[in-house]
Design an enzyme around this catalytic site. Sequence first.
Site, PDB file in Angstrom:
ATOM      1  N   HIS A   1       0.838  -1.200   0.000  1.00 33.99           N
ATOM      2  CA  HIS A   1       0.000   0.000   0.000  1.00 33.99           C
ATOM      3  C   HIS A   1       0.884   1.266   0.000  1.00 33.99           C
ATOM      4  O   HIS A   1       0.712   2.159  -0.832  1.00 33.99           O
ATOM      5  CB  HIS A   1      -0.905  -0.027   1.236  1.00 33.99           C
ATOM      6  N   GLU A   2       1.829   1.327   0.929  1.00 33.84           N
ATOM      7  CA  GLU A   2       2.689   2.509   1.017  1.00 33.84           C
ATOM      8  C   GLU A   2       3.562   2.642  -0.226  1.00 33.84           C
ATOM      9  O   GLU A   2       3.921   3.751  -0.627  1.00 33.84           O
ATOM     10  CB  GLU A   2       3.547   2.461   2.284  1.00 33.84           C
TER      11      GLU A   2
ATOM     12  N   HIS B   1       1.738   4.722  -2.642  1.00 33.94           N
ATOM     13  CA  HIS B   1       1.926   6.151  -2.329  1.00 33.94           C
ATOM     14  C   HIS B   1       3.311   6.625  -2.788  1.00 33.94           C
ATOM     15  O   HIS B   1       3.461   7.710  -3.358  1.00 33.94           O
ATOM     16  CB  HIS B   1       1.806   6.377  -0.812  1.00 33.94           C
TER      17      HIS B   1
ATOM     18  N   GLU C   1      -4.635   8.424  -2.301  1.00 31.33           N
ATOM     19  CA  GLU C   1      -5.166   7.133  -1.859  1.00 31.33           C
ATOM     20  C   GLU C   1      -5.469   6.240  -3.067  1.00 31.33           C
ATOM     21  O   GLU C   1      -5.330   5.015  -2.986  1.00 31.33           O
ATOM     22  CB  GLU C   1      -6.418   7.363  -1.004  1.00 31.33           C
TER      23      GLU C   1
END
Lengths: 498, 498
Positions: free
Chosen positions: A264-265, A268, A294
């Site tokens: 997930h990160e 980003h 997001e």
Amino acid sequence: MSSNAYQVLEQRFARMGALNEAAGMLHWDMAAVMPEGGHGARAEQLAILNVLAHEMLTAPETGDLLEMAGAQGLDGWQQANLREMRRLHVHATALSGPQVEAMTRANAACEKAWRAARLAGDFKAVQPRLQVVLDLTREAAAAKAEKLGLSPYEALMDQYEPGALVAEITPVFDAYAAFLPEFLGRVVEHQNRRGAPVAPTGPFSVASQKALGERLMGVIGFDFHHGRLDTSLHPFCGGTPDDVRITTRYDEASFADALMGVIHETGHALYERGLPEAWRRQPVGQARGMALHESQSLIIEMQAARSHQFCRFLSPLLNETYPGNEAAFDPDNLFRLYTRVEPGFIRVNADEVTYPAHVILRYRLEQALISGDLTLGDLPGAWNEGMKQLLGLTVANDRDGCLQDIHWFDGAFGYFPCYSLGAMTAAQFFATAVVASPEIPAAIGAGDFKPLLGWLRTHVHGLGSSLTTAEIVTRATGKPLDAGVFRGHLEARYLAAA
Amino acid sequence: MSSNAYQVLEQRFARMGALNEAAGMLHWDMAAVMPEGGHGARAEQLAILNVLAHEMLTAPETGDLLEMAGAQGLDGWQQANLREMRRLHVHATALSGPQVEAMTRANAACEKAWRAARLAGDFKAVQPRLQVVLDLTREAAAAKAEKLGLSPYEALMDQYEPGALVAEITPVFDAYAAFLPEFLGRVVEHQNRRGAPVAPTGPFSVASQKALGERLMGVIGFDFHHGRLDTSLHPFCGGTPDDVRITTRYDEASFADALMGVIHETGHALYERGLPEAWRRQPVGQARGMALHESQSLIIEMQAARSHQFCRFLSPLLNETYPGNEAAFDPDNLFRLYTRVEPGFIRVNADEVTYPAHVILRYRLEQALISGDLTLGDLPGAWNEGMKQLLGLTVANDRDGCLQDIHWFDGAFGYFPCYSLGAMTAAQFFATAVVASPEIPAAIGAGDFKPLLGWLRTHVHGLGSSLTTAEIVTRATGKPLDAGVFRGHLEARYLAAA
């Protein structure tokens, strides 16, 4: 003259940008490596950096230069940069110094009271403090709304996701709320028919989890020449586009949270790293907003990594790292583990299907709080009613209800919609990318994220803040945000025959 | 009014202090953890932080406030703080903006040329660039000298060790230069009679060295609640008094350099940590100067840790960490390993006895360069002559001579004396502390640094910059710096019967 003024503005904003970058690095340090005793000095350093950047932004000369600067002689990016400078200036100057100070103080006091109140499950204990925060926030929202030509609630959202409009978001969320109950029933039934997936057995050492995480970051396209993975209590993506610092936390009893957290990160991080290099430290060179941000973490985590294809890629890696779990690491079993749906009280633990319900509830309630239609005394009841209606759950304790999230108690109203707008935008981007580059799913199955990343670089990352989020979505996908694409994704993923 | 002006100055300097602390943390990050690709953004961040602090210091309002502020109504610490503010202001305003910019550019260009010239052993290749640096430095020294009422060379030293005076340093250094040749002969002869000590055999893993280093840091009194140990190419002590970051580097073939390096940096760290807490981020709360700072690293490394007593404490720890090296880890053998004397060409590799010779050579040459008595064309010859005279060595290549250190090529003239002033001051502090607390040596032998640290806290650390270095030394030891104490220490350590 007007283009001279623009040049001077670029220099001023470059200074603010460098201060913000420095503050970003110090935040990372505080979360990832700082010894406990460093907090006092760090708070001083960060406060000074913030004050200096704020003073530069609100200085009368900045206002004068923004008045003088005209679009004439500026190219498209420069014009967009000027527009973003003005937006930041309006946000910063809409509130008086004493107003900002009062909010800072009220938020800190309320956040502290909230920590105790949440533990005790006692909303009334924090209600007076929250009332102060809410009153100040409503005042600030009204002041910003006037200057921005938005509604008060939109002015708050604009701080996080510029250009977010209630008229666009409400129908999208309402459609999802209408779709969810029946769909959820079908998903749970479908899941139950197949029985529970096999869970792997640990322990899973921190060192092995970190090595696996870094390996997958490399697969996805994280640039270790320009970034690092570290550990912190709350995972986040920080640093700067040329030095992206992501963090995670490890549980030796289960590796899935850290693994999916790192992925997930990394999403980003790819966004930050892909921002337009020529516009570093300028407003137009920054990420567009939190909803779009997001969307970039969720397109990597939810669209790409929690897919059948990626589970097939992951399976042999997991068998190699944690031998003796062959049944759990069967690709289909992995997929079922990583797409398990289960309605619950807590937003941060929610799955992809029920997560928007948590957001929609907060979106509706915070609008009512800001407009004055809902009082704080009625908040717990309204929360519990909403949970019943959206997810069929009965909240027994405010700890599992309106006390669970820090946001409101820290003065952050208008942030919640970003999470689900991001999820929906991610689905729309992914569907479009796959049409444009049909090899994407198979490539993901082979551990090759380049086709997907290439599409994102062109259609999202490289645009920085040169367009609005709505423009970026429309140009990239041919239409405005359409929750139907997200629903289609969920139907395909959660109701497909095994 | 005058004490009002002082209050405003305290606020201004607190801001500068926070900016300097932030820059310090970013420097640590750059050296210890930053990925390679972060350099561009980091340079921007640091440049902006430095420019902002410099602008605050040189702003006309700061000058006006310093004019207005009087000693009346201020206590002793406030008066000292005001004096330090004025000193910083004089240094910062003595040079024009274009002058500072020209020096920054010339230093950077020369330093780059020096890296190539050193590799090639070709002084002439860097001489033109160094000439520019020297000319600008002489100009700056003259400008500062006038404002400070010092000689030009003293004005340069004042940047690193405020108040350092040629009339005080030259006799001390000359006496050492006169003492050294015969003493060195006796030490080498003494050593040779005993034969070479036994060297331990490795490899010594990085993890074991780090664990051992942290254990010894704890023994010496490093506060891990307010600091960390990390790895960097060039070991240093950075961070802030409340968050001290020391670094080292590891060689798996030999642990002694990292071990003694960690102990040395721990000495620096104890000084920073012990600075007066009430004066954080104010000029008077900072370390007094680089000579005094070096005295604090060397009192821990040279006076305490390279002693018979500490070797007795260290011996069982080393046997436990690296079994199979009992002969090497015999306390007397350890002492001989850690006090080996051998004249050589390179300063940074020098032992305690010959190190001052390297410094005295540079001290003499840089004075002559600044005064104009020595031209750059004559530098290599003068260097080689000095080495012959001081240590009896014949320099065959400028790589081992005047090209070895970065200092001059980076514009740092006047820094070198600090190293040996520190060593001599350390000996004088230690001798005095042992008289005051006779239990200190035995305590060190038992791994208890509290008696020594207590003395340092009271007589050095806690004073910050409230007194001059000369005042601190005289108050603590009853007399000004006296090289005789250092010589006595060397005689006792290096000529004692085994």
